[in-house]
Design a protein around this motif. Sequence first.
Motif, PDB file in Angstrom:
ATOM      1  N   ILE A 159      11.751 -48.593-109.700  1.00 34.81           N
ATOM      2  CA  ILE A 159      11.322 -47.593-110.675  1.00 34.81           C
ATOM      3  C   ILE A 159       9.973 -47.957-111.265  1.00 34.81           C
ATOM      4  N   GLY A 160       9.762 -49.218-111.521  1.00 38.13           N
ATOM      5  CA  GLY A 160       8.464 -49.625-112.045  1.00 38.13           C
ATOM      6  C   GLY A 160       7.340 -49.210-111.124  1.00 38.13           C
ATOM      7  N   ALA A 161       7.612 -49.250-109.817  1.00 40.19           N
ATOM      8  CA  ALA A 161       6.601 -48.838-108.856  1.00 40.19           C
ATOM      9  C   ALA A 161       6.476 -47.314-108.812  1.00 40.19           C
ATOM     10  N   LEU A 162       7.626 -46.611-108.951  1.00 33.42           N
ATOM     11  CA  LEU A 162       7.590 -45.154-108.901  1.00 33.42           C
ATOM     12  C   LEU A 162       6.934 -44.571-110.143  1.00 33.42           C
ATOM     13  N   LEU A 163       7.402 -44.987-111.299  1.00 32.17           N
ATOM     14  CA  LEU A 163       6.870 -44.440-112.544  1.00 32.17           C
ATOM     15  C   LEU A 163       6.280 -45.568-113.387  1.00 32.17           C
ATOM     16  N   SER A 164       5.328 -46.236-112.803  1.00 28.69           N
ATOM     17  CA  SER A 164       4.656 -47.328-113.491  1.00 28.69           C
ATOM     18  C   SER A 164       3.802 -46.773-114.618  1.00 28.69           C
ATOM     19  N   VAL A 165       3.372 -47.656-115.497  1.00 31.88           N
ATOM     20  CA  VAL A 165       2.458 -47.246-116.572  1.00 31.88           C
ATOM     21  C   VAL A 165       1.211 -46.622-115.954  1.00 31.88           C
ATOM     22  N   ASP A 166       0.733 -47.203-114.849  1.00 35.54           N
ATOM     23  CA  ASP A 166      -0.454 -46.648-114.194  1.00 35.54           C
ATOM     24  C   ASP A 166      -0.227 -45.220-113.720  1.00 35.54           C
ATOM     25  N   ALA A 167       0.970 -44.942-113.155  1.00 38.72           N
ATOM     26  CA  ALA A 167       1.277 -43.581-112.697  1.00 38.72           C
ATOM     27  C   ALA A 167       1.309 -42.612-113.873  1.00 38.72           C
ATOM     28  N   GLN A 168       1.878 -43.038-114.993  1.00 39.13           N
ATOM     29  CA  GLN A 168       1.928 -42.177-116.175  1.00 39.13           C
ATOM     30  C   GLN A 168       0.522 -41.942-116.735  1.00 39.13           C
ATOM     31  N   LEU A 169      -0.282 -43.003-116.807  1.00 38.52           N
ATOM     32  CA  LEU A 169      -1.651 -42.852-117.310  1.00 38.52           C
ATOM     33  C   LEU A 169      -2.460 -41.935-116.408  1.00 38.52           C
ATOM     34  N   ARG A 170      -2.222 -42.018-115.110  1.00 34.59           N
ATOM     35  CA  ARG A 170      -2.918 -41.141-114.163  1.00 34.59           C
ATOM     36  C   ARG A 170      -2.593 -39.671-114.454  1.00 34.59           C
ATOM     37  N   PHE A 171      -1.311 -39.383-114.715  1.00 36.26           N
ATOM     38  CA  PHE A 171      -0.885 -38.029-115.075  1.00 36.26           C
ATOM     39  C   PHE A 171      -1.563 -37.594-116.379  1.00 36.26           C
ATOM     40  N   PHE A 172      -1.503 -38.447-117.411  1.00 35.62           N
ATOM     41  CA  PHE A 172      -2.085 -38.094-118.713  1.00 35.62           C
ATOM     42  C   PHE A 172      -3.612 -37.975-118.631  1.00 35.62           C
ATOM     43  N   ASP A 173      -4.248 -38.867-117.874  1.00 39.44           N
ATOM     44  CA  ASP A 173      -5.703 -38.763-117.718  1.00 39.44           C
ATOM     45  C   ASP A 173      -6.089 -37.430-117.098  1.00 39.44           C
ATOM     46  N   ARG A 174      -5.294 -36.991-116.125  1.00 42.63           N
ATOM     47  CA  ARG A 174      -5.623 -35.722-115.451  1.00 42.63           C
ATOM     48  C   ARG A 174      -5.401 -34.529-116.363  1.00 42.63           C
ATOM     49  N   TYR A 175      -4.217 -34.475-117.011  1.00 45.56           N
ATOM     50  CA  TYR A 175      -3.859 -33.246-117.713  1.00 45.56           C
ATOM     51  C   TYR A 175      -4.104 -33.269-119.216  1.00 45.56           C
ATOM     52  N   LEU A 176      -4.279 -34.426-119.812  1.00 40.24           N
ATOM     53  CA  LEU A 176      -4.628 -34.466-121.239  1.00 40.24           C
ATOM     54  C   LEU A 176      -6.121 -34.687-121.441  1.00 40.24           C
ATOM     55  N   LYS A 177      -6.697 -35.547-120.636  1.00 41.28           N
ATOM     56  CA  LYS A 177      -8.127 -35.840-120.766  1.00 41.28           C
ATOM     57  C   LYS A 177      -8.992 -34.989-119.853  1.00 41.28           C
TER      58      LYS A 177
END
Length: 195
Positions: free
Chosen positions: A68-86
Amino acid sequence: VTRYDDVKVPALMNSAWYDIFQVGSFRNFHGMRREGGTRAARDGTKIMVGPYGHAGDSGSPTFGQDPIGALLSVDAQLRFFDRYLKGLQNGYENDPNVTMYVLVPPDTGKTGSGFIVTGDTYPLPGTWEKELFLSSGGNANSSKGDGALVDDEPRGNAVAITADLDPAQVGDLADRRVGRVHRRCSGGHPRGTSA
Protein backbone atom coordinates in the motif's frame (compact mmCIF):
# COMPACT_ATOMS: atom_id res chain seq x y z
CA VAL A 1 -29.34 9.21 -3.81
CA THR A 2 -26.07 9.77 -5.64
CA ARG A 3 -25.04 13.24 -6.71
CA TYR A 4 -21.87 12.65 -8.68
CA ASP A 5 -22.82 15.51 -10.97
CA ASP A 6 -22.33 17.87 -8.00
CA VAL A 7 -18.65 16.88 -7.79
CA LYS A 8 -16.66 19.15 -10.08
CA VAL A 9 -13.12 17.96 -9.26
CA PRO A 10 -11.36 14.58 -9.69
CA ALA A 11 -11.21 12.10 -6.83
CA LEU A 12 -8.35 9.81 -5.83
CA MET A 13 -9.96 6.76 -4.22
CA ASN A 14 -8.14 4.26 -2.08
CA SER A 15 -9.60 0.91 -1.06
CA ALA A 16 -8.59 -2.64 -0.22
CA TRP A 17 -10.00 -6.08 -1.00
CA TYR A 18 -11.13 -6.68 2.59
CA ASP A 19 -12.11 -3.05 3.25
CA ILE A 20 -15.65 -2.70 4.59
CA PHE A 21 -16.12 0.14 2.08
CA GLN A 22 -14.72 -1.77 -0.92
CA VAL A 23 -18.00 -2.08 -2.82
CA GLY A 24 -18.78 1.61 -2.29
CA SER A 25 -15.32 2.56 -3.52
CA PHE A 26 -15.90 0.78 -6.84
CA ARG A 27 -19.43 2.21 -7.12
CA ASN A 28 -18.10 5.71 -6.51
CA PHE A 29 -15.28 5.22 -9.01
CA HIS A 30 -17.80 4.17 -11.67
CA GLY A 31 -20.19 6.94 -10.67
CA MET A 32 -17.54 9.63 -10.91
CA ARG A 33 -16.16 8.30 -14.20
CA ARG A 34 -19.68 8.28 -15.71
CA GLU A 35 -21.47 11.17 -14.03
CA GLY A 36 -18.89 13.51 -12.48
CA GLY A 37 -19.96 17.16 -12.76
CA THR A 38 -17.16 18.16 -15.15
CA ARG A 39 -15.05 16.47 -17.77
CA ALA A 40 -12.03 17.00 -15.49
CA ALA A 41 -13.84 15.20 -12.64
CA ARG A 42 -14.81 12.30 -14.90
CA ASP A 43 -11.44 11.92 -16.61
CA GLY A 44 -9.26 12.58 -13.55
CA THR A 45 -10.86 10.21 -11.04
CA LYS A 46 -8.68 7.21 -10.19
CA ILE A 47 -8.83 4.23 -7.81
CA MET A 48 -6.07 2.30 -6.05
CA VAL A 49 -6.89 -1.06 -4.44
CA GLY A 50 -4.51 -2.81 -2.08
CA PRO A 51 -4.62 -5.94 0.08
CA TYR A 52 -6.02 -6.24 3.57
CA GLY A 53 -8.83 -4.32 5.17
CA HIS A 54 -9.83 -0.82 6.15
CA ALA A 55 -7.38 -0.76 9.06
CA GLY A 56 -4.54 -2.81 7.63
CA ASP A 57 -3.42 -6.44 7.66
CA SER A 58 -6.03 -8.92 8.87
CA GLY A 59 -3.24 -11.26 9.95
CA SER A 60 -4.42 -14.54 8.39
CA PRO A 61 -3.58 -15.01 5.68
CA THR A 62 -1.11 -12.21 5.22
CA PHE A 63 0.14 -11.14 1.82
CA GLY A 64 3.74 -10.39 2.67
CA GLN A 65 5.15 -6.91 2.62
CA ASP A 66 2.29 -4.43 2.40
CA PRO A 67 2.54 -2.66 -0.97
CA ILE A 68 0.00 0.00 0.00
CA GLY A 69 2.82 2.38 0.73
CA ALA A 70 3.94 1.89 -2.84
CA LEU A 71 0.41 2.20 -4.24
CA LEU A 72 -0.69 5.25 -2.29
CA SER A 73 2.59 6.67 -1.13
CA VAL A 74 2.93 10.24 0.07
CA ASP A 75 4.55 10.97 -3.30
CA ALA A 76 1.51 9.60 -5.17
CA GLN A 77 -0.83 11.74 -3.06
CA LEU A 78 1.32 14.85 -3.52
CA ARG A 79 1.36 14.21 -7.27
CA PHE A 80 -2.47 14.17 -7.27
CA PHE A 81 -2.67 17.35 -5.14
CA ASP A 82 0.02 19.13 -7.17
CA ARG A 83 -1.95 18.44 -10.34
CA TYR A 84 -5.45 19.29 -9.17
CA LEU A 85 -4.92 21.77 -6.33
CA LYS A 86 -1.84 23.61 -7.56
CA GLY A 87 -2.52 23.14 -11.28
CA LEU A 88 0.97 21.82 -12.00
CA GLN A 89 1.31 20.04 -15.32
CA ASN A 90 3.02 16.92 -13.92
CA GLY A 91 1.46 14.27 -16.19
CA TYR A 92 -0.70 12.79 -13.43
CA GLU A 93 -3.67 12.59 -15.78
CA ASN A 94 -1.66 10.11 -17.90
CA ASP A 95 -1.29 7.63 -15.01
CA PRO A 96 -3.54 4.53 -15.07
CA ASN A 97 -7.08 5.08 -13.80
CA VAL A 98 -7.06 1.74 -11.96
CA THR A 99 -4.17 0.34 -9.91
CA MET A 100 -4.84 -2.92 -8.06
CA TYR A 101 -2.86 -5.36 -5.97
CA VAL A 102 -3.98 -8.86 -6.99
CA LEU A 103 -3.94 -11.28 -4.06
CA VAL A 104 -2.28 -14.68 -4.50
CA PRO A 105 -3.29 -16.91 -1.57
CA PRO A 106 -0.71 -19.27 -0.12
CA ASP A 107 -0.73 -22.93 -1.20
CA THR A 108 0.42 -23.81 2.31
CA GLY A 109 1.06 -21.75 5.40
CA LYS A 110 -0.33 -18.30 6.01
CA THR A 111 1.78 -15.99 3.84
CA GLY A 112 0.55 -15.21 0.36
CA SER A 113 1.88 -12.81 -2.21
CA GLY A 114 0.55 -10.70 -5.02
CA PHE A 115 1.29 -8.39 -7.88
CA ILE A 116 0.12 -5.01 -9.16
CA VAL A 117 -1.98 -4.59 -12.31
CA THR A 118 -3.17 -1.38 -13.93
CA GLY A 119 -5.74 -0.36 -16.48
CA ASP A 120 -7.99 2.43 -17.62
CA THR A 121 -11.30 0.79 -16.63
CA TYR A 122 -12.71 -1.59 -14.04
CA PRO A 123 -13.30 -4.42 -14.54
CA LEU A 124 -9.92 -4.52 -16.22
CA PRO A 125 -9.90 -5.41 -19.94
CA GLY A 126 -9.76 -9.18 -20.37
CA THR A 127 -11.79 -9.86 -17.21
CA TRP A 128 -14.45 -12.54 -17.55
CA GLU A 129 -17.26 -13.95 -15.44
CA LYS A 130 -17.19 -17.56 -14.36
CA GLU A 131 -19.95 -19.55 -12.76
CA LEU A 132 -18.69 -21.54 -9.77
CA PHE A 133 -20.42 -24.07 -7.55
CA LEU A 134 -20.03 -24.98 -3.89
CA SER A 135 -19.16 -28.62 -3.36
CA SER A 136 -18.57 -30.77 -0.29
CA GLY A 137 -18.39 -34.34 0.88
CA GLY A 138 -20.44 -33.22 3.89
CA ASN A 139 -17.81 -31.49 6.04
CA ALA A 140 -17.65 -27.91 4.77
CA ASN A 141 -18.16 -26.46 8.23
CA SER A 142 -14.81 -24.70 8.72
CA SER A 143 -11.59 -23.67 7.00
CA LYS A 144 -10.34 -27.19 7.73
CA GLY A 145 -13.41 -28.74 6.07
CA ASP A 146 -13.73 -30.26 2.62
CA GLY A 147 -15.74 -27.50 0.99
CA ALA A 148 -14.55 -26.28 -2.39
CA LEU A 149 -15.49 -24.00 -5.27
CA VAL A 150 -15.63 -26.08 -8.44
CA ASP A 151 -16.11 -25.34 -12.13
CA ASP A 152 -18.78 -27.93 -12.80
CA GLU A 153 -22.00 -28.59 -10.96
CA PRO A 154 -21.22 -31.35 -8.42
CA ARG A 155 -22.86 -34.70 -9.05
CA GLY A 156 -22.87 -38.12 -7.48
CA ASN A 157 -22.11 -38.18 -3.76
CA ALA A 158 -21.97 -34.40 -3.33
CA VAL A 159 -23.83 -33.14 -0.29
CA ALA A 160 -26.01 -30.05 -0.37
CA ILE A 161 -24.42 -27.15 1.46
CA THR A 162 -26.84 -25.17 3.56
CA ALA A 163 -26.49 -22.13 5.78
CA ASP A 164 -28.81 -20.44 8.20
CA LEU A 165 -29.08 -16.94 6.75
CA ASP A 166 -31.69 -14.26 7.03
CA PRO A 167 -33.07 -14.08 3.45
CA ALA A 168 -33.19 -10.29 3.76
CA GLN A 169 -29.41 -10.26 4.22
CA VAL A 170 -28.43 -12.65 1.44
CA GLY A 171 -28.51 -9.88 -1.15
CA ASP A 172 -26.30 -7.70 1.05
CA LEU A 173 -23.84 -10.54 1.59
CA ALA A 174 -23.72 -11.24 -2.13
CA ASP A 175 -23.26 -7.55 -2.85
CA ARG A 176 -20.03 -7.51 -0.79
CA ARG A 177 -18.25 -9.08 -3.76
CA VAL A 178 -17.17 -7.07 -6.77
CA GLY A 179 -18.50 -8.50 -10.00
CA ARG A 180 -21.12 -11.17 -10.52
CA VAL A 181 -20.93 -14.36 -8.52
CA HIS A 182 -23.35 -17.21 -9.11
CA ARG A 183 -23.76 -19.33 -6.01
CA ARG A 184 -25.53 -22.67 -6.04
CA CYS A 185 -25.67 -25.44 -3.51
CA SER A 186 -24.07 -28.68 -4.58
CA GLY A 187 -27.47 -30.09 -5.58
CA GLY A 188 -27.69 -27.41 -8.25
CA HIS A 189 -30.47 -25.40 -6.59
CA PRO A 190 -30.05 -21.64 -7.05
CA ARG A 191 -28.85 -19.82 -3.95
CA GLY A 192 -28.90 -16.32 -5.40
CA THR A 193 -26.83 -14.07 -7.58
CA SER A 194 -25.40 -10.61 -7.27
CA ALA A 195 -25.06 -7.99 -9.95
